[in-house]
Design an enzyme around this catalytic site. Sequence first.
Site, PDB file in Angstrom:
ATOM      1  CG  ASP A  37      -1.829   1.334   1.273  1.00  0.00           C
ATOM      2  OD1 ASP A  37      -2.572   1.389   0.341  1.00  0.00           O
ATOM      3  OD2 ASP A  37      -1.392   1.946   2.215  1.00  0.00           O
ATOM      4  CD  GLU A 105      -3.420  -1.937  -1.088  1.00  0.00           C
ATOM      5  OE1 GLU A 105      -3.562  -0.567  -1.418  1.00  0.00           O
ATOM      6  OE2 GLU A 105      -3.809  -2.597  -0.187  1.00  0.00           O
TER       7      GLU A 105
END
Length: 210
Positions: A37, A105
């Site tokens: 992320d 992610e």
Amino acid sequence: MSKIKYKFRNPDLFLLALTQSGVDSDHNNERLEFIGDRVLGLSVASLLYEMFPNETEGDLARRHATLVSTDTLAKVAKDLGIAAEIRHGHMTAGRTKHILADAMEAVLGAIFLDGGFEEANKVVVDIWANLAKAEVAVPKDFKTALQEFVQKNSKGELPIYEMIEEIGAAHNPIFTVKVSAMGSCAIGKGASKKQASLVAAEELLKILAI
């Protein structure tokens, strides 16, 4: 097979990135998702800074929120064939997009750990540059962008808006609104509650998107 343009030195990292907690509560992709992320956020921010030199910080923040949203990540995961390789438990319809986004992610996090930031950034630029180009207009207002960002990063929570005060004459009021989300808050002022809320959302989005 995944279409991602990266060859892992340690294939086990890629396998871990595709392993959802519903399959293995101890060895899963949650930690890789956490670092992925951050890698995605910085890479996309840098990409937008270069691609749109004449846009304001607020415009870039809105573009950024859209490009790192759950919808975008889930779409990328499908396009790359990652969706078909995820090891998951019971994938309910309501959770599908989140599981795909988390895995995407996590894959970026795995690439970062396997090859470093430059390699991970190359992958992001290769994919997200085209997505950014396709978004000709600056997307959505700040309240919408903030809501999508918070929902993505806090598993469904919503920002909370609070009217703080109204001062000034009736024909020329100044409203102050506070918005809170993910442990942070921001204040906005404006000639209407709506305007004050938009300003507050913009400021909080800047804080959270770092």
